[in-house]
Write a protein that holds these residues in place. Structure first.
Motif, PDB file in Angstrom:
ATOM      1  N   HIS A   1     -14.716 -16.490  -5.161  1.00 53.76           N
ATOM      2  CA  HIS A   1     -14.948 -17.379  -6.305  1.00 53.76           C
ATOM      3  C   HIS A   1     -14.240 -18.714  -6.090  1.00 53.76           C
ATOM      4  O   HIS A   1     -14.827 -19.791  -6.282  1.00 53.76           O
ATOM      5  CB  HIS A   1     -14.453 -16.705  -7.586  1.00 53.76           C
ATOM      6  CG  HIS A   1     -14.660 -17.534  -8.818  1.00 53.76           C
ATOM      7  ND1 HIS A   1     -15.820 -17.472  -9.555  1.00 53.76           N
ATOM      8  CD2 HIS A   1     -13.863 -18.458  -9.431  1.00 53.76           C
ATOM      9  CE1 HIS A   1     -15.733 -18.312 -10.574  1.00 53.76           C
ATOM     10  NE2 HIS A   1     -14.542 -18.922 -10.526  1.00 53.76           N
ATOM     11  N   VAL A   2     -12.972 -18.661  -5.684  1.00 51.95           N
ATOM     12  CA  VAL A   2     -12.184 -19.885  -5.462  1.00 51.95           C
ATOM     13  C   VAL A   2     -12.792 -20.719  -4.332  1.00 51.95           C
ATOM     14  O   VAL A   2     -12.790 -21.953  -4.381  1.00 51.95           O
ATOM     15  CB  VAL A   2     -10.718 -19.523  -5.155  1.00 51.95           C
ATOM     16  CG1 VAL A   2      -9.924 -20.759  -4.745  1.00 51.95           C
ATOM     17  CG2 VAL A   2     -10.067 -18.852  -6.360  1.00 51.95           C
ATOM     18  N   ALA A   3     -13.330 -20.031  -3.327  1.00 53.16           N
ATOM     19  CA  ALA A   3     -13.927 -20.731  -2.188  1.00 53.16           C
ATOM     20  C   ALA A   3     -15.310 -21.290  -2.489  1.00 53.16           C
ATOM     21  O   ALA A   3     -15.894 -21.987  -1.660  1.00 53.16           O
ATOM     22  CB  ALA A   3     -14.014 -19.779  -0.999  1.00 53.16           C
ATOM     23  N   GLY A   4     -15.841 -20.981  -3.681  1.00 58.14           N
ATOM     24  CA  GLY A   4     -17.149 -21.494  -4.053  1.00 58.14           C
ATOM     25  C   GLY A   4     -18.297 -20.712  -3.452  1.00 58.14           C
ATOM     26  O   GLY A   4     -19.428 -21.216  -3.380  1.00 58.14           O
ATOM     27  N   LEU A   5     -18.037 -19.481  -3.043  1.00 55.29           N
ATOM     28  CA  LEU A   5     -19.077 -18.681  -2.411  1.00 55.29           C
ATOM     29  C   LEU A   5     -19.916 -17.914  -3.431  1.00 55.29           C
ATOM     30  O   LEU A   5     -21.148 -17.906  -3.356  1.00 55.29           O
ATOM     31  CB  LEU A   5     -18.454 -17.699  -1.412  1.00 55.29           C
ATOM     32  CG  LEU A   5     -19.406 -16.736  -0.707  1.00 55.29           C
ATOM     33  CD1 LEU A   5     -20.470 -17.494   0.084  1.00 55.29           C
ATOM     34  CD2 LEU A   5     -18.627 -15.796   0.219  1.00 55.29           C
ATOM     35  N   ALA A   6     -19.267 -17.256  -4.370  1.00 56.84           N
ATOM     36  CA  ALA A   6     -19.986 -16.447  -5.361  1.00 56.84           C
ATOM     37  C   ALA A   6     -19.169 -16.389  -6.643  1.00 56.84           C
ATOM     38  O   ALA A   6     -17.929 -16.429  -6.617  1.00 56.84           O
ATOM     39  CB  ALA A   6     -20.248 -15.048  -4.819  1.00 56.84           C
TER      40      ALA A   6
ATOM     41  N   ALA B   1      -9.214 -33.906   3.980  1.00 51.05           N
ATOM     42  CA  ALA B   1     -10.599 -34.380   3.883  1.00 51.05           C
ATOM     43  C   ALA B   1     -11.555 -33.277   3.422  1.00 51.05           C
ATOM     44  O   ALA B   1     -12.711 -33.560   3.087  1.00 51.05           O
ATOM     45  CB  ALA B   1     -11.057 -34.935   5.233  1.00 51.05           C
ATOM     46  N   LEU B   2     -11.069 -32.056   3.425  1.00 45.76           N
ATOM     47  CA  LEU B   2     -11.923 -30.941   3.017  1.00 45.76           C
ATOM     48  C   LEU B   2     -12.045 -30.930   1.498  1.00 45.76           C
ATOM     49  O   LEU B   2     -11.054 -30.839   0.780  1.00 45.76           O
ATOM     50  CB  LEU B   2     -11.337 -29.619   3.505  1.00 45.76           C
ATOM     51  CG  LEU B   2     -12.203 -28.375   3.314  1.00 45.76           C
ATOM     52  CD1 LEU B   2     -13.485 -28.486   4.142  1.00 45.76           C
ATOM     53  CD2 LEU B   2     -11.423 -27.128   3.713  1.00 45.76           C
ATOM     54  N   ALA B   3     -13.277 -31.020   1.018  1.00 48.34           N
ATOM     55  CA  ALA B   3     -13.494 -31.113  -0.422  1.00 48.34           C
ATOM     56  C   ALA B   3     -13.157 -29.800  -1.118  1.00 48.34           C
ATOM     57  O   ALA B   3     -13.361 -28.714  -0.572  1.00 48.34           O
ATOM     58  CB  ALA B   3     -14.954 -31.479  -0.698  1.00 48.34           C
ATOM     59  N   VAL B   4     -12.614 -29.919  -2.322  1.00 45.55           N
ATOM     60  CA  VAL B   4     -12.327 -28.739  -3.133  1.00 45.55           C
ATOM     61  C   VAL B   4     -13.658 -28.190  -3.658  1.00 45.55           C
ATOM     62  O   VAL B   4     -14.478 -28.947  -4.183  1.00 45.55           O
ATOM     63  CB  VAL B   4     -11.394 -29.101  -4.305  1.00 45.55           C
ATOM     64  CG1 VAL B   4     -11.169 -27.884  -5.197  1.00 45.55           C
ATOM     65  CG2 VAL B   4     -10.067 -29.639  -3.781  1.00 45.55           C
TER      66      VAL B   4
END
Length: 287
Positions: A58-63, A96-99
């Motif tokens: 969830h935190v990683a934006g996967l699911a 540079a890695l977007a949140v």
């Protein structure tokens, strides 16, 4: 499939397979000590630590992680998604890695209500003495989702993942491996190309095969030897035949139209390698 004994030696085959391959991947790309890995199968009771892989996804934006049902739901795959490990890269700073963006809940209200009722009933009826029934109800929960239905696991995968006994899980795996190996072997046999007529022809001189060669081989010194064959007139080819010292052979070969000539080395009168070549040698002393 390459080592049938491997499944016998590893009761929790999927966990062991996951660990082996993650270790190999890390060893081939990162320096030792640069990573920390927490596996999804780890528990506090057995390993002294654990991590919520669904929360990490969830935190990683996967699911999306639905906290009431404590379930990870992908926007396309639905509940048909699983996680094996969390890999933490130590000392890595990537400004540079977007949140990742916060994910919305992909479930409809009716779907959440239906699945939620099944899940509450499952846990209310949970019986440690009847694991088979517990896992059947867990399977019914996942099957109740509408989202991601077309990505539903095949029946073998469902039987494996919802089988609580590790020995029976490995039996399912062994059966699946044997079936897959048989299918692959059958596919390879079906795909094996038969030599075409053209490929067969390339291994030999393309001459007509319906003609026969009549050979006379009397070559005493100073005499003329003749080899005659009746073939359709066509292209003329020249070959050379080595004869006893002091004689020269001149051979004319008439081939069928479109055929090719071959070169023959040997004593005059010896049968040529190609049955459709006709020779008419004329001997004369060398000057």
């Amino acid at each position: 499939a390459l080592d049938p004994q491997w499944l016998v030696d590893h009761h929790d085959a999927l966990d062991a397979y996951t660990e082996e391959h993650i270790r190999c991947a890390i060893a081939s790309t990162l320096a030792e000590g640069d990573t920390k890995v927490v596996y999804a199968y780890e528990t506090v009771e057995i390993h002294g630590r654990c991590a919520s892989v669904a929360t990490a996804a969830h935190v990683a934006g996967l699911a999306y992680y639905e906290p009431e049902m404590q379930r990870s739901v992908h926007a396309e795959l639905g509940p048909w998604i699983a996680y094996r490990a969390i890999i933490i890269l130590r000392g890595v700073y990537a400004p540079a890695l977007a949140v990742p963006n916060s994910l919305p809940n992909p479930l409809t209200r009716s779907e959440m209500k239906r699945v939620g009722e099944l899940q509450r009933d499952c846990f209310a009826r949970w019986d440690d003495a009847d694991e088979a029934s517990n896992w059947e109800r867990l399977r019914a929960i996942v099957d109740a989702f509408d989202i991601g239905r077309r990505h539903r696991y095949v029946e073998e995968m469902i039987r494996f993942h919802y089988e609580p006994n590790s020995l029976r899980r490995n039996e399912i795996l062994r059966a699946a491996v044997a079936r897959h190996a048989n299918e692959c072997s059958s596919t390879r046999r079906q795909r094996a190309p038969e030599p075409s007529e053209q490929q067969q022809a390339e291994t030999q001189t393309s001459l007509t095969t319906s003609h026969q060669v009549e050979t006379q081989t009397s070559l005493p010194s100073g005499h003329q030897a003749e080899t005659q064959t009746s073939l359709p007139t066509g292209h003329q080819a020249e070959t050379q035949t080595s004869l006893p010292a002091g004689h020269q052979a001149e051979t004319q070969t008439f081939l069928a139209t479109g055929d090719e000539g071959t070169q023959t080395l040997g004593f005059a009168g010896a049968q040529t390698a190609d049955a459709s070549v006709q020779h008419r040698p004329v001997l004369s002393p060398l000057a």
